[in-house]
Design a protein around this motif. Structure first.
Motif, short mmCIF file in Angstrom:
data_model
loop_
_atom_site.label_atom_id
_atom_site.label_comp_id
_atom_site.label_asym_id
_atom_site.label_seq_id
_atom_site.Cartn_x
_atom_site.Cartn_y
_atom_site.Cartn_z
N ARG A 22 0.83 -1.20 0.00
CA ARG A 22 0.00 0.00 0.00
C ARG A 22 0.87 1.25 0.00
NH1 ARG A 22 -4.13 -2.16 4.47
NH2 ARG A 22 -5.25 -3.61 3.14
N ASN A 23 2.01 1.18 0.65
CA ASN A 23 2.90 2.33 0.70
C ASN A 23 3.76 2.45 -0.55
OD1 ASN A 23 1.92 2.78 3.26
ND2 ASN A 23 3.59 1.69 4.26
N GLN A 24 4.09 1.35 -1.18
CA GLN A 24 4.96 1.34 -2.35
C GLN A 24 4.20 0.75 -3.52
OE1 GLN A 24 8.33 -0.91 -1.17
NE2 GLN A 24 9.02 0.58 0.31
N LYS A 25 3.57 1.59 -4.31
CA LYS A 25 2.72 1.11 -5.40
C LYS A 25 3.50 0.84 -6.68
CE LYS A 25 -1.40 2.97 -3.55
NZ LYS A 25 -2.77 3.09 -3.78
N LEU A 26 4.64 1.48 -6.86
CA LEU A 26 5.41 1.30 -8.08
C LEU A 26 5.90 -0.15 -8.26
CD1 LEU A 26 6.60 2.54 -10.64
CD2 LEU A 26 8.63 3.09 -9.29
N PRO A 27 6.52 -0.77 -7.26
CA PRO A 27 6.94 -2.17 -7.46
C PRO A 27 5.78 -3.11 -7.76
CG PRO A 27 8.03 -1.25 -5.55
CD PRO A 27 7.00 -0.25 -5.98
N LEU A 28 4.66 -2.89 -7.09
CA LEU A 28 3.49 -3.73 -7.35
C LEU A 28 2.97 -3.51 -8.76
CD1 LEU A 28 1.42 -5.74 -6.27
CD2 LEU A 28 0.08 -3.79 -5.49
N SER A 29 2.94 -2.26 -9.21
CA SER A 29 2.49 -1.97 -10.57
C SER A 29 3.40 -2.59 -11.61
CB SER A 29 2.42 -0.46 -10.78
OG SER A 29 1.54 0.12 -9.89
N LEU A 30 4.70 -2.49 -11.38
CA LEU A 30 5.65 -3.11 -12.32
C LEU A 30 5.49 -4.61 -12.36
CD1 LEU A 30 8.87 -1.02 -11.64
CD2 LEU A 30 7.40 -0.95 -13.65
N PHE A 31 5.32 -5.23 -11.19
CA PHE A 31 5.14 -6.67 -11.13
C PHE A 31 3.88 -7.11 -11.86
CE2 PHE A 31 3.26 -10.34 -8.91
CZ PHE A 31 4.21 -11.29 -9.25
N LEU A 32 2.78 -6.40 -11.62
CA LEU A 32 1.53 -6.76 -12.29
C LEU A 32 1.61 -6.50 -13.79
CD1 LEU A 32 -1.08 -5.46 -9.72
CD2 LEU A 32 -0.40 -7.81 -10.16
N GLY A 33 2.32 -5.45 -14.19
CA GLY A 33 2.51 -5.19 -15.61
C GLY A 33 3.31 -6.28 -16.30
N MET A 34 4.35 -6.75 -15.64
CA MET A 34 5.16 -7.84 -16.21
C MET A 34 4.35 -9.14 -16.28
SD MET A 34 8.03 -6.53 -17.02
CE MET A 34 9.39 -7.63 -17.02
N CYS A 35 3.53 -9.38 -15.25
CA CYS A 35 2.69 -10.58 -15.28
C CYS A 35 1.66 -10.49 -16.40
CB CYS A 35 2.00 -10.78 -13.94
SG CYS A 35 3.11 -11.30 -12.64
N PHE A 36 1.09 -9.31 -16.59
CA PHE A 36 0.11 -9.13 -17.66
C PHE A 36 0.78 -9.28 -19.02
CE2 PHE A 36 -2.73 -6.42 -20.31
CZ PHE A 36 -3.84 -7.24 -20.22
N ASN A 37 2.05 -8.87 -19.10
CA ASN A 37 2.78 -9.00 -20.36
C ASN A 37 3.06 -10.46 -20.69
OD1 ASN A 37 3.91 -7.95 -22.67
ND2 ASN A 37 5.94 -7.81 -21.77
N LEU A 38 3.05 -11.35 -19.71
CA LEU A 38 3.19 -12.78 -19.98
C LEU A 38 2.01 -13.29 -20.80
CD1 LEU A 38 4.49 -14.14 -16.57
CD2 LEU A 38 5.75 -13.98 -18.72
N ILE A 39 0.89 -12.60 -20.72
CA ILE A 39 -0.28 -12.96 -21.53
C ILE A 39 -0.21 -12.26 -22.89
CG2 ILE A 39 -2.80 -12.79 -21.65
CD1 ILE A 39 -2.75 -12.84 -18.55
N ILE A 40 0.24 -11.00 -22.90
CA ILE A 40 0.25 -10.20 -24.12
C ILE A 40 1.33 -10.65 -25.10
CG2 ILE A 40 0.60 -7.85 -25.01
CD1 ILE A 40 -2.00 -8.10 -23.59
N ALA A 41 2.54 -10.92 -24.61
CA ALA A 41 3.67 -11.22 -25.50
C ALA A 41 3.43 -12.44 -26.40
CB ALA A 41 4.96 -11.39 -24.68
N PRO A 42 2.90 -13.56 -25.90
CA PRO A 42 2.64 -14.68 -26.82
C PRO A 42 1.57 -14.36 -27.87
CG PRO A 42 2.71 -15.48 -24.58
CD PRO A 42 2.74 -13.98 -24.51
N VAL A 43 0.61 -13.51 -27.50
CA VAL A 43 -0.43 -13.11 -28.47
C VAL A 43 0.20 -12.28 -29.58
CG1 VAL A 43 -2.53 -11.75 -28.74
CG2 VAL A 43 -2.26 -13.23 -26.75
N VAL A 44 1.08 -11.35 -29.21
CA VAL A 44 1.78 -10.54 -30.22
C VAL A 44 2.66 -11.42 -31.08
CG1 VAL A 44 3.53 -8.73 -30.51
CG2 VAL A 44 1.71 -8.43 -28.84
N TYR A 45 3.36 -12.36 -30.45
CA TYR A 45 4.25 -13.26 -31.18
C TYR A 45 3.46 -14.11 -32.18
CZ TYR A 45 8.02 -16.65 -31.87
OH TYR A 45 8.99 -17.45 -32.41
#
Length: 84
Positions: A22-45
Motif C-alpha cells: 500500500r505504501n509502495q505502489k510502483l513495485p506492485l504496478s511493475l510486477f503486475l505489468g510484467m505478469c500481464f505482459n506474460l499474456i500479451i507477449a505470446p499473443v503478439v508473437y
C-alpha cells in the motif's frame, strides 16, 4: 498442530507484504505489468506470424502496456485535475 501454525505464519506474512504494498505502489504496478505482459507477449508473437523474435514481441507488449497506461493516466488528469 504444526500445519495450523504454518498456515497462520503464511497468512501473517501475506498480510505484511500487502500492507507494505500500500505504501509502495510502483513495485506492485511493475510486477503486475510484467505478469500481464506474460499474456500479451505470446499473443503478439502469434499475431505477427513469427516475423518478430520473442524478445521483440515482449518489448512490443511492454510498449503497448505503457502506452495504454499513460493514455488512461492522461485521460484522468485532463478530466479530473483537482485530484492531481
Amino acid at each position: 498442530m504444526k500445519t495450523q501454525t504454518s498456515y497462520t505464519q503464511i497468512i501473517e506474512d501475506f498480510a505484511a507484504i500487502f500492507s507494505n504494498c500500500r505504501n509502495q505502489k510502483l513495485p506492485l504496478s511493475l510486477f503486475l505489468g510484467m505478469c500481464f505482459n506474460l499474456i500479451i507477449a505470446p499473443v503478439v508473437y502469434a499475431a505477427t506470424g513469427e516475423q518478430f523474435s520473442r524478445t521483440q514481441a515482449w518489448a512490443l507488449g511492454l510498449l503497448g502496456l505503457v502506452t495504454l497506461s499513460l493514455s488512461i493516466y492522461l485521460f484522468f488528469v485532463m478530466f479530473v485535475p483537482e485530484k492531481f
